[in-house]
Structure formats: structure tokens, C-alpha cells
Motif scaffolding. Structure first.
Motif, PDB file in Angstrom:
ATOM      1  N   PRO A 162       0.829  -1.211   0.000  1.00 59.06           N
ATOM      2  CA  PRO A 162       0.000   0.000   0.000  1.00 59.06           C
ATOM      3  C   PRO A 162       0.868   1.269   0.000  1.00 59.06           C
ATOM      4  O   PRO A 162       1.851   1.358   0.733  1.00 59.06           O
ATOM      5  N   VAL A 163       0.466   2.241  -0.813  1.00 56.57           N
ATOM      6  CA  VAL A 163       1.202   3.501  -0.944  1.00 56.57           C
ATOM      7  C   VAL A 163       0.230   4.677  -0.856  1.00 56.57           C
ATOM      8  O   VAL A 163      -0.855   4.635  -1.434  1.00 56.57           O
ATOM      9  N   SER A 164       0.657   5.715  -0.156  1.00 55.26           N
ATOM     10  CA  SER A 164      -0.115   6.966  -0.113  1.00 55.26           C
ATOM     11  C   SER A 164       0.360   7.876  -1.247  1.00 55.26           C
ATOM     12  O   SER A 164       1.153   8.801  -1.040  1.00 55.26           O
ATOM     13  N   TRP A 165      -0.116   7.610  -2.438  1.00 57.02           N
ATOM     14  CA  TRP A 165       0.317   8.366  -3.608  1.00 57.02           C
ATOM     15  C   TRP A 165      -0.129   9.827  -3.517  1.00 57.02           C
ATOM     16  O   TRP A 165      -1.191  10.143  -2.977  1.00 57.02           O
ATOM     17  N   ALA A 166       0.699  10.722  -4.065  1.00 54.87           N
ATOM     18  CA  ALA A 166       0.373  12.148  -4.116  1.00 54.87           C
ATOM     19  C   ALA A 166       0.798  12.707  -5.459  1.00 54.87           C
ATOM     20  O   ALA A 166       1.692  12.166  -6.123  1.00 54.87           O
ATOM     21  N   SER A 167       0.166  13.808  -5.849  1.00 59.26           N
ATOM     22  CA  SER A 167       0.491  14.481  -7.096  1.00 59.26           C
ATOM     23  C   SER A 167       1.332  15.723  -6.820  1.00 59.26           C
ATOM     24  O   SER A 167       1.274  16.310  -5.735  1.00 59.26           O
ATOM     25  N   HIS A 168       2.102  16.153  -7.824  1.00 60.59           N
ATOM     26  CA  HIS A 168       2.800  17.438  -7.720  1.00 60.59           C
ATOM     27  C   HIS A 168       1.795  18.575  -7.524  1.00 60.59           C
ATOM     28  O   HIS A 168       2.121  19.600  -6.902  1.00 60.59           O
ATOM     29  N   LEU A 169       0.593  18.409  -8.036  1.00 62.59           N
ATOM     30  CA  LEU A 169      -0.451  19.414  -7.834  1.00 62.59           C
ATOM     31  C   LEU A 169      -0.842  19.499  -6.360  1.00 62.59           C
ATOM     32  O   LEU A 169      -1.095  20.587  -5.830  1.00 62.59           O
ATOM     33  N   ASP A 170      -0.875  18.345  -5.688  1.00 63.56           N
ATOM     34  CA  ASP A 170      -1.153  18.324  -4.250  1.00 63.56           C
ATOM     35  C   ASP A 170      -0.035  19.009  -3.474  1.00 63.56           C
ATOM     36  O   ASP A 170      -0.291  19.768  -2.538  1.00 63.56           O
ATOM     37  N   ILE A 171       1.206  18.731  -3.860  1.00 65.05           N
ATOM     38  CA  ILE A 171       2.351  19.339  -3.183  1.00 65.05           C
ATOM     39  C   ILE A 171       2.286  20.857  -3.306  1.00 65.05           C
ATOM     40  O   ILE A 171       2.562  21.593  -2.355  1.00 65.05           O
ATOM     41  N   ALA A 172       1.933  21.351  -4.486  1.00 64.62           N
ATOM     42  CA  ALA A 172       1.838  22.792  -4.700  1.00 64.62           C
ATOM     43  C   ALA A 172       0.793  23.408  -3.784  1.00 64.62           C
ATOM     44  O   ALA A 172       1.021  24.470  -3.182  1.00 64.62           O
ATOM     45  N   ASP A 238      20.454   4.932  -8.175  1.00 58.18           N
ATOM     46  CA  ASP A 238      20.047   5.376  -6.837  1.00 58.18           C
ATOM     47  C   ASP A 238      18.557   5.163  -6.624  1.00 58.18           C
ATOM     48  O   ASP A 238      18.127   4.710  -5.555  1.00 58.18           O
ATOM     49  N   VAL A 239      17.760   5.495  -7.629  1.00 58.42           N
ATOM     50  CA  VAL A 239      16.308   5.334  -7.509  1.00 58.42           C
ATOM     51  C   VAL A 239      15.943   3.857  -7.391  1.00 58.42           C
ATOM     52  O   VAL A 239      15.099   3.473  -6.575  1.00 58.42           O
ATOM     53  N   ALA A 240      16.605   3.014  -8.189  1.00 59.42           N
ATOM     54  CA  ALA A 240      16.340   1.573  -8.113  1.00 59.42           C
ATOM     55  C   ALA A 240      16.687   1.034  -6.730  1.00 59.42           C
ATOM     56  O   ALA A 240      15.968   0.182  -6.184  1.00 59.42           O
ATOM     57  N   GLY A 241      17.782   1.532  -6.162  1.00 62.92           N
ATOM     58  CA  GLY A 241      18.157   1.112  -4.812  1.00 62.92           C
ATOM     59  C   GLY A 241      17.111   1.505  -3.788  1.00 62.92           C
ATOM     60  O   GLY A 241      16.826   0.742  -2.842  1.00 62.92           O
ATOM     61  N   MET A 242      16.525   2.684  -3.967  1.00 64.03           N
ATOM     62  CA  MET A 242      15.475   3.133  -3.064  1.00 64.03           C
ATOM     63  C   MET A 242      14.257   2.224  -3.136  1.00 64.03           C
ATOM     64  O   MET A 242      13.672   1.860  -2.109  1.00 64.03           O
ATOM     65  N   TYR A 243      13.893   1.814  -4.365  1.00 65.66           N
ATOM     66  CA  TYR A 243      12.743   0.919  -4.506  1.00 65.66           C
ATOM     67  C   TYR A 243      13.036  -0.470  -3.943  1.00 65.66           C
ATOM     68  O   TYR A 243      12.154  -1.111  -3.364  1.00 65.66           O
ATOM     69  N   ALA A 244      14.269  -0.932  -4.091  1.00 68.28           N
ATOM     70  CA  ALA A 244      14.637  -2.234  -3.526  1.00 68.28           C
ATOM     71  C   ALA A 244      14.488  -2.208  -2.009  1.00 68.28           C
ATOM     72  O   ALA A 244      13.953  -3.148  -1.401  1.00 68.28           O
ATOM     73  N   ALA A 245      14.944  -1.122  -1.383  1.00 68.69           N
ATOM     74  CA  ALA A 245      14.812  -0.992   0.066  1.00 68.69           C
ATOM     75  C   ALA A 245      13.345  -0.839   0.468  1.00 68.69           C
ATOM     76  O   ALA A 245      12.888  -1.405   1.473  1.00 68.69           O
ATOM     77  N   MET A 246      12.588  -0.093  -0.327  1.00 72.59           N
ATOM     78  CA  MET A 246      11.182   0.141  -0.027  1.00 72.59           C
ATOM     79  C   MET A 246      10.390  -1.159  -0.023  1.00 72.59           C
ATOM     80  O   MET A 246       9.507  -1.365   0.814  1.00 72.59           O
ATOM     81  N   ASN A 247      10.721  -2.044  -0.943  1.00 71.73           N
ATOM     82  CA  ASN A 247       9.967  -3.290  -1.059  1.00 71.73           C
ATOM     83  C   ASN A 247      10.170  -4.234   0.111  1.00 71.73           C
ATOM     84  O   ASN A 247       9.444  -5.226   0.247  1.00 71.73           O
ATOM     85  N   ALA A 248      11.151  -3.928   0.960  1.00 75.47           N
ATOM     86  CA  ALA A 248      11.350  -4.726   2.167  1.00 75.47           C
ATOM     87  C   ALA A 248      10.432  -4.263   3.296  1.00 75.47           C
ATOM     88  O   ALA A 248      10.338  -4.914   4.332  1.00 75.47           O
ATOM     89  N   LEU A 249       9.753  -3.131   3.088  1.00 74.20           N
ATOM     90  CA  LEU A 249       8.850  -2.577   4.099  1.00 74.20           C
ATOM     91  C   LEU A 249       7.441  -3.145   3.924  1.00 74.20           C
ATOM     92  O   LEU A 249       7.086  -3.625   2.849  1.00 74.20           O
ATOM     93  N   PRO A 250       6.607  -3.056   4.950  1.00 74.30           N
ATOM     94  CA  PRO A 250       5.233  -3.538   4.813  1.00 74.30           C
ATOM     95  C   PRO A 250       4.334  -2.598   4.027  1.00 74.30           C
ATOM     96  O   PRO A 250       3.337  -3.019   3.441  1.00 74.30           O
ATOM     97  N   ALA A 251       4.667  -1.287   4.012  1.00 71.08           N
ATOM     98  CA  ALA A 251       3.817  -0.297   3.341  1.00 71.08           C
ATOM     99  C   ALA A 251       4.582   1.009   3.225  1.00 71.08           C
ATOM    100  O   ALA A 251       5.638   1.200   3.826  1.00 71.08           O
ATOM    101  N   ARG A 252       4.038   1.936   2.429  1.00 66.02           N
ATOM    102  CA  ARG A 252       4.577   3.305   2.352  1.00 66.02           C
ATOM    103  C   ARG A 252       3.388   4.252   2.484  1.00 66.02           C
ATOM    104  O   ARG A 252       2.910   4.843   1.527  1.00 66.02           O
ATOM    105  N   SER A 253       2.907   4.357   3.723  1.00 63.03           N
ATOM    106  CA  SER A 253       1.695   5.116   3.995  1.00 63.03           C
ATOM    107  C   SER A 253       2.009   6.324   4.862  1.00 63.03           C
ATOM    108  O   SER A 253       2.910   6.290   5.699  1.00 63.03           O
ATOM    109  N   ILE A 254       1.255   7.406   4.652  1.00 65.48           N
ATOM    110  CA  ILE A 254       1.369   8.542   5.547  1.00 65.48           C
ATOM    111  C   ILE A 254       0.722   8.194   6.882  1.00 65.48           C
ATOM    112  O   ILE A 254       0.011   7.192   7.012  1.00 65.48           O
TER     113      ILE A 254
END
Length: 280
Positions: A162-172, A238-254
Motif C-alpha cells: 500500500p502507498v499513499s500516492w500524491a500528485s505534484h499538484l497536491d504538493i503545490a 540510486d532510484v532503483a536502490g530506493m525501490y529495492a529498500a522500499m519493497n522490504a517494508l510492509p507499506a509506504r503510507s502517511i
């Protein structure tokens, strides 16, 4: 009131510029080249590598929007230190930093952690926007093109992640709100809540395009090979490494406690709303 926006012509900075201009604010757009035209804004050529240029750009500003570019981590650490030095010298009224989804644990020694620590010690009012993953990542040709051509949405996360996706429009929207809300400090998490999975994403794409779309979990290495021609081999690794580490987590939620929904009353777009707003 003057607001200084880093990466003013890029994916993150441009929506912030547009929102401020629409609100009638005075905007200074920081770019790498002085002949760039940014509608409604004064353009200043100031690179991350020049502390002097950054200091001059920040001086007298009511707000500064900062995010680090996608480049080597060594360069990013240098840029982070330069930004902190400039903030300490120029003393803008407010700094809003987007972590761009990069981990911020000081123990990792990452550039964003360096920037966060420096801002915390600067004595300048600041807030930190912390997204997880950007919906705009799904506009990469290897994702959106595959959705359109094959009815498959490929992405380097597990199907049950599970991921808490956001848009650049939301960030703005959040950045502009934080310029006015100096009572809100610290980290503000931005993203959909509850978090959604890859199949949920595919379902939203399917509903928007009026076709069946399936989610396909690909490896970080497959993703690296796809984005390297666009962002370069080093940043792609670097980005691929970040995703590899992320996939070891249970989720990426706010977390709801420090979310934009709770602190600012701003609810990020759903995937379907975002697709509609883009006019795809």
C-alpha cells in the motif's frame, strides 16, 4: 510579498509558481538559465552550486520553496549544505522543503537529512512536506505507454504494497498553504489515505481510460533500465536502490496525525481525479 521557487520550470516547482501567480503573489523563479521565460514570475538564474547566488535570491523573501534535484547523492549533499548556508545568511521569513519522497533518517547520511538538520538549526521558520510516491512517476513512458498499448500497469512495487500516492499538484497546494500557515511547522505528510495498492492503481487507470488494466509488479532493476535513458545511469541506480529498500517494508503510507488532511484541511486527489485534472 515575494516567494522564491526552486526548479520553477520543473515538475515540482512549476505548479507552485502557477498557484502563487494565480493568487496574485510576487514570484521569483529560480532556473539554471537566465533567458528562461516563466509566466507571471521574475526569472533569476541561481544554481544550487552557488551559495552566493542563493543567498542573494533568498534575501528579503517571504517564502522559499526548496527541493533537491535528481542527481548524484554527493552533489545533492553539496547542494543541501549550500542551501542551508544561504538560508542562514539571507534569513527569509519562511522555508518550505519537499523531501520528494526521499528517506529522511539522519542515520543514513542522505542529502535530505543534511538539509533538514541544517534548517532545524538555522532558526528560520520552516515546514517539511513529506510525500511518499508521486503519481507523476506513472507518466513515464514505460508505465503510461504500457497501460495504453497493453492494458498493463508495470511498477517496481509488490502488488500487496500500500502507498499513499500524491500528485505534484497536491504538493503545490500544500506548499502555498504552508507559506501562509507559519503556525504549522515540522513534517506534513501528503498523500492518499488510506493507502492504495498496485491493483487499486490499475483499477483507477482502467476506469479512466475505459478499459481493463492489470497491475504488473516489476523488479527495481527493470525500472532502472527503463529510466536510465531519461535521468542518467547514476541517478537511475540510486532510484532503483530506493525501490529495492522500499519493497522490504510492509507499506509506504502517511500517518493521519501529521497529514495535510488534518493539519491544513487539504485532501490529496484520488488517482482518478488526478488523471482527470491532467486531461489524459
Amino acid at each position: 510579498m515575494t516567494y522564491v521557487i526552486h526548479g520553477a520550470t520543473g515538475a515540482q516547482g512549476a505548479p507552485v509558481v502557477a498557484s502563487l501567480v494565480a493568487a496574485g503573489k510576487s514570484v521569483t523563479a529560480l532556473t539554471r538559465t537566465p533567458d528562461t521565460v516563466v509566466d507571471g514570475a521574475r526569472v533569476v538564474a541561481a544554481g544550487y552550486s552557488s551559495t552566493e547566488a542563493l543567498t542573494e535570491a533568498y534575501r528579503g523573501a517571504d517564502g522559499v520553496f526548496v527541493h533537491l534535484p535528481v542527481t548524484s547523492e554527493e552533489d545533492r549533499r553539496t547542494y543541501a549544505r549550500n542551501i542551508v548556508t544561504a538560508v542562514r545568511a539571507a534569513r527569509p521569513d519562511r522555508v518550505v522543503l519537499s523531501t520528494s519522497g526521499t528517506p529522511t533518517d539522519p542515520a543514513t547520511g542522505g542529502a535530505v537529512a543534511v538539509l533538514l538538520g541544517g534548517l532545524a538549526d538555522s532558526g528560520v521558520s520552516h515546514a517539511v512536506i513529506e510525500p511518499t510516491l508521486y503519481l507523476e512517476n506513472l507518466l513515464m513512458p514505460y508505465v503510461l505507454g504500457t497501460v495504453r498499448e497493453k492494458g498493463v500497469l508495470p511498477y517496481p512495487i509488490r502488488a500487496d504494497f500500500p502507498v499513499s500516492w500524491a500528485s505534484h499538484l497536491d504538493i503545490a497546494e500544500v506548499a502555498v498553504a504552508l507559506f501562509d500557515r507559519q503556525d504549522v511547522t515540522g513534517v506534513v505528510s501528503v498523500g492518499q489515505y488510506p493507502a492504495i495498492t498496485g491493483p487499486d492503481l490499475a483499477q483507477a487507470f482502467g476506469a479512466h481510460f475505459g478499459k481493463d488494466v492489470l497491475f504488473e509488479a516489476i523488479s527495481p532493476e527493470q525500472m532502472r533500465a527503463s529510466v536510465a535513458p531519461v535521468i542518467g545511469e547514476g541517478p537511475a541506480a540510486d532510484v532503483a536502490g530506493m525501490y529495492a529498500a522500499m519493497n522490504a517494508l510492509p507499506a509506504r503510507s502517511i500517518t493521519p496525525e501529521n497529514s495535510a488532511q488534518k493539519l491544513l484541511g487539504i485532501t490529496p486527489r484520488t488517482t482518478g481525479q488526478w488523471l482527470s485534472d491532467l486531461g489524459l
